[in-house]
Design an enzyme around this catalytic site. Structure first.
Site, PDB file in Angstrom:
ATOM      1  N   LYS A 240       0.848  -1.193   0.000  1.00 18.24           N
ATOM      2  CA  LYS A 240       0.000   0.000   0.000  1.00 18.24           C
ATOM      3  C   LYS A 240       0.881   1.239   0.000  1.00 18.24           C
ATOM      4  O   LYS A 240       1.684   1.437   0.904  1.00 18.24           O
ATOM      5  CB  LYS A 240      -0.906  -0.014   1.234  1.00 18.24           C
ATOM      6  CG  LYS A 240      -1.765   1.237   1.354  1.00 18.24           C
ATOM      7  CD  LYS A 240      -2.765   1.143   2.480  1.00 18.24           C
ATOM      8  CE  LYS A 240      -3.538   2.437   2.612  1.00 18.24           C
ATOM      9  NZ  LYS A 240      -4.521   2.386   3.692  1.00 18.24           N
TER      10      LYS A 240
ATOM     11  N   LYS B 223      -2.264  -1.500  -3.740  1.00 17.06           N
ATOM     12  CA  LYS B 223      -3.113  -0.317  -3.662  1.00 17.06           C
ATOM     13  C   LYS B 223      -2.256   0.939  -3.754  1.00 17.06           C
ATOM     14  O   LYS B 223      -1.238   0.995  -3.081  1.00 17.06           O
ATOM     15  CB  LYS B 223      -3.853  -0.354  -2.326  1.00 17.06           C
ATOM     16  CG  LYS B 223      -4.766   0.792  -2.074  1.00 17.06           C
ATOM     17  CD  LYS B 223      -5.386   0.644  -0.722  1.00 17.06           C
ATOM     18  CE  LYS B 223      -6.093   1.937  -0.407  1.00 17.06           C
ATOM     19  NZ  LYS B 223      -6.372   2.064   0.990  1.00 17.06           N
TER      20      LYS B 223
HETATM   21  C1  PBG Z   1      -7.513   3.397   5.559  1.00 18.79           C
HETATM   22  C2  PBG Z   1      -7.793   3.223   4.127  1.00 18.79           C
HETATM   23  C3  PBG Z   1      -7.624   4.176   3.098  1.00 18.79           C
HETATM   24  C4  PBG Z   1      -8.121   3.589   1.952  1.00 18.79           C
HETATM   25  C5  PBG Z   1      -8.559   2.317   2.286  1.00 18.79           C
HETATM   26  N1  PBG Z   1      -8.320   2.096   3.622  1.00 18.79           N
HETATM   27  C6  PBG Z   1      -7.137   5.570   3.116  1.00 18.79           C
HETATM   28  C7  PBG Z   1      -5.805   5.901   3.540  1.00 18.79           C
HETATM   29  O1  PBG Z   1      -4.931   5.068   3.752  1.00 18.79           O
HETATM   30  O2  PBG Z   1      -5.624   7.113   3.694  1.00 18.79           O
HETATM   31  C8  PBG Z   1      -8.176   4.272   0.604  1.00 18.79           C
HETATM   32  C9  PBG Z   1      -9.236   3.817  -0.292  1.00 18.79           C
HETATM   33  C10 PBG Z   1      -9.556   4.715  -1.414  1.00 18.79           C
HETATM   34  O3  PBG Z   1      -8.919   5.762  -1.657  1.00 18.79           O
HETATM   35  O4  PBG Z   1     -10.512   4.379  -2.111  1.00 18.79           O
HETATM   36  N2  PBG Z   1      -6.258   3.068   5.983  1.00 18.79           N
HETATM   37 ZN    ZN Z   2      -5.926   3.862   8.076  1.00 17.15          ZN
END
Ligand code: PBG
Ligand code: ZN
Length: 325
Positions: free
Chosen positions: A195, A248
């Protein structure tokens, strides 16, 4: 293979041929639909930067989940917008927290639909970070305890799978242990393994009301320049017991999807995140692109890159398009 003996266009000449030789395909079985569950009643508020996506209270979540299920979408992933937030994200692991209540309602009213939960602190902390703050930064090891508690409370409420998105080191092991020691050996973990710290999460933070109140997430999410590190990060999660590994964001990281596909034999998921969705919607609203065509081409590109599963806000509309054929 030289022209004119070989003509690449021969086999492209008819739709029926194109269909016969197509190498990748998208199925409704590949789709996971993210939903935002808000504490309260009678709430159905569209997220301004994500047309068609809503913060909704449980009764509306159930309604839309039912629709997704009828269209053949196998699973939803839930994000919570709690009544109140605090420094330790108490609602995240409360027996009657927003997600716990949403899981119960969905498992009761749409039992055939798989309910996956996002396991993280940022939706529940008043500072908006994905863990506990100590000396101005997120404390890894203290956060692990809370994540394990959160995942366990989701499982107790009936979640079918948990998906940690916090990017703390050791979280898959902490969650696996908590589940195993409490009678939930059978609950799979889908880890947000690679991520990245991304600008593409912008609209999500409006949707989940989870923007960090100071600093950013670069001390725990991955640096966008790194490719080898994705393998290393993912290997940690695999060795700690992850059942599904995720990349992601999606479109800007298709190379990473391909890398994980080739390096690991576990199912690979990809998250087609909020900013990717918003860009398609914005361009479509301006009449700049053919929306349906771009959605399906985007989702197919994830499959071609090697993903098995796609978390996408387009899941319901894509399911409808797949049905129409
Ligand atoms: C929380 C999380 C996020 C997303 C999924 N889980 C946001 C982040 O890390 O700031 C992003 C999903 C999206 O942008 O559709 N940790
Ligand atoms: Zn988070």
């Amino acid at each position: 293979m030289f022209y004119p003996t070989f003509r690449a266009r021969r086999i492209r000449g008819k739709e029926v041929f194109r269909r016969m030789v197509r190498e990748t395909s998208l199925s409704v079985n590949d789709l996971i639909y993210p939903m935002f569950s808000a504490a309260g009643q009678g709430i159905r508020k569209e997220i301004s930067s994500m047309p068609g996506i809503y913060q909704q209270s449980i009764e509306h979540i159930v309604e839309e989940a039912q629709e997704a299920h009828e269209l053949g979408v196998p699973a939803v992933i839930l994000f919570g917008i709690p009544e109140t937030k605090d420094a330790v994200g108490s609602d995240a692991y409360a027996e009657h927290g927003i997600i716990q209540e949403t899981i119960r309602a969905l498992k009761k009213q749409v039992p055939g639909l798989a309910v996956i939960t996002d396991v993280c602190m940022c939706e529940y902390t008043d500072h908006g970070h994905c863990g506990i703050i100590k000396d101005g930064d997120v404390d890894n090891d203290e956060t692990l305890e809370l994540l394990a508690k959160e995942a366990l409370s989701h499982a107790r409420a009936g979640a079918d799978m948990v998906a940690p998105s916090d990017m703390m080191d050791g979280r898959v092991m902490a969650i696996r242990e908590a589940l195993d020691n409490n009678g939930f050996k059978h609950i799979p973990v889908m880890s947000y393994a690679a991520k990245y710290a991304s600008g593409y999460y912008g609209p999500f933070r409006e949707a989940a009301e989870s923007t960090p109140q100071f600093g950013d997430r670069r001390s725990y999410q991955m640096d966008p320049g790194n490719r080898r590190e994705a393998i290393r990060e993912t290997r940690m999660d695999v060795e700690e017991g992850a059942d599904i590994i995720m990349v992601k964001p999606g479109l800007p990281y298709l190379d990473i999807v391909r890398d994980l596909r080739e390096e690991f034999d576990l199912p690979v998921a990809v998250y087609n995140v909020s900013g990717e969705y918003s860009m398609v919607k914005a361009a479509a609203r301006n009449g700049w692109i053919d929306e349906e065509r771009v959605i399906m081409e985007t989702l197919l590109s994830f499959k071609r890159a090697g993903a098995d599963l796609i978390l996408t806000y387009h899941a319901v509309e894509a399911a409808r398009l797949l049905k129409r054929g």
